[in-house]
Design a protein around this motif. Sequence first.
Motif, mmCIF file in Angstrom:
data_model
loop_
_atom_site.group_PDB
_atom_site.id
_atom_site.type_symbol
_atom_site.label_atom_id
_atom_site.label_comp_id
_atom_site.label_asym_id
_atom_site.label_seq_id
_atom_site.Cartn_x
_atom_site.Cartn_y
_atom_site.Cartn_z
ATOM 1 N N ALA A 106 91.042 23.376 67.768
ATOM 2 C CA ALA A 106 92.351 24.006 67.594
ATOM 3 C C ALA A 106 92.283 25.517 67.763
ATOM 4 O O ALA A 106 93.288 26.160 68.023
ATOM 5 N N ALA A 107 91.101 26.104 67.615
ATOM 6 C CA ALA A 107 90.953 27.551 67.765
ATOM 7 C C ALA A 107 90.796 27.946 69.226
ATOM 8 O O ALA A 107 90.655 29.131 69.526
ATOM 9 N N GLY A 108 90.817 26.986 70.133
ATOM 10 C CA GLY A 108 90.614 27.248 71.553
ATOM 11 C C GLY A 108 91.474 28.364 72.114
ATOM 12 O O GLY A 108 90.944 29.319 72.689
ATOM 13 N N PRO A 109 92.813 28.296 71.985
ATOM 14 C CA PRO A 109 93.646 29.366 72.529
ATOM 15 C C PRO A 109 93.369 30.725 71.875
ATOM 16 O O PRO A 109 93.325 31.744 72.551
ATOM 17 N N ALA A 110 93.167 30.727 70.564
ATOM 18 C CA ALA A 110 92.896 31.990 69.869
ATOM 19 C C ALA A 110 91.544 32.542 70.295
ATOM 20 O O ALA A 110 91.387 33.755 70.480
ATOM 21 N N LEU A 111 90.565 31.672 70.470
ATOM 22 C CA LEU A 111 89.242 32.100 70.901
ATOM 23 C C LEU A 111 89.300 32.674 72.313
ATOM 24 O O LEU A 111 88.742 33.741 72.588
ATOM 25 N N ALA A 112 89.992 31.991 73.203
ATOM 26 C CA ALA A 112 90.127 32.470 74.582
ATOM 27 C C ALA A 112 90.834 33.822 74.619
ATOM 28 O O ALA A 112 90.434 34.727 75.361
ATOM 29 N N ARG A 113 91.883 33.984 73.824
ATOM 30 C CA ARG A 113 92.629 35.246 73.785
ATOM 31 C C ARG A 113 91.749 36.371 73.244
ATOM 32 O O ARG A 113 91.745 37.483 73.761
ATOM 33 N N SER A 114 90.971 36.080 72.214
ATOM 34 C CA SER A 114 90.142 37.134 71.617
ATOM 35 C C SER A 114 89.045 37.589 72.572
ATOM 36 O O SER A 114 88.685 38.755 72.590
ATOM 37 N N MET A 123 91.935 37.626 61.989
ATOM 38 C CA MET A 123 92.198 37.816 63.397
ATOM 39 C C MET A 123 90.880 37.882 64.140
ATOM 40 O O MET A 123 90.006 38.667 63.793
ATOM 41 N N LEU A 124 90.747 37.076 65.144
ATOM 42 C CA LEU A 124 89.540 37.096 65.961
ATOM 43 C C LEU A 124 89.550 38.297 66.888
ATOM 44 O O LEU A 124 90.597 38.731 67.352
ATOM 45 N N SER A 125 88.384 38.818 67.151
ATOM 46 C CA SER A 125 88.252 39.913 68.099
ATOM 47 C C SER A 125 87.016 39.647 68.946
ATOM 48 O O SER A 125 86.126 38.872 68.555
ATOM 49 N N ARG A 126 86.956 40.272 70.082
ATOM 50 C CA ARG A 126 85.824 40.079 70.981
ATOM 51 C C ARG A 126 84.488 40.444 70.327
ATOM 52 O O ARG A 126 83.536 39.673 70.416
ATOM 53 N N PRO A 127 84.396 41.610 69.646
ATOM 54 C CA PRO A 127 83.125 41.921 68.986
ATOM 55 C C PRO A 127 82.754 40.914 67.891
ATOM 56 O O PRO A 127 81.588 40.594 67.708
ATOM 57 N N LEU A 128 83.754 40.392 67.179
ATOM 58 C CA LEU A 128 83.485 39.416 66.124
ATOM 59 C C LEU A 128 82.956 38.104 66.716
ATOM 60 O O LEU A 128 82.004 37.516 66.203
ATOM 61 N N VAL A 129 83.555 37.655 67.815
ATOM 62 C CA VAL A 129 83.094 36.438 68.481
ATOM 63 C C VAL A 129 81.676 36.646 69.009
ATOM 64 O O VAL A 129 80.796 35.795 68.847
ATOM 65 N N TYR A 130 81.412 37.782 69.624
ATOM 66 C CA TYR A 130 80.076 38.098 70.135
ATOM 67 C C TYR A 130 79.046 38.077 69.004
ATOM 68 O O TYR A 130 77.970 37.493 69.143
ATOM 69 N N THR A 131 79.383 38.692 67.880
ATOM 70 C CA THR A 131 78.473 38.725 66.740
ATOM 71 C C THR A 131 78.206 37.318 66.226
ATOM 72 O O THR A 131 77.058 36.959 65.938
#
Length: 57
Positions: free
Chosen positions: A23-31, A1-9
């Motif tokens: 394909a990860a676009g919607p999941a990335l935007a949501r996270s 599961m993606l999370s904002r801190p994980l994406v930032y890191t």
Amino acid sequence: MLSRPLVYTALTRAKRHLSVVHAAGPALARSVRDVGAEPRRTRLAPLLAERLGPADR
């Protein structure tokens, strides 16, 4: 599961190249949009207390 801190890191630690699958676009935007309510679990406070001693209050 993606999370904002994980994406930032991932973005800040990428040294050379970072690919984000389309394909990860919607999941990335949501996270990135959802901050989340769960507090981060760190050892910073206990480590500082151990090094510096108890705070004077």
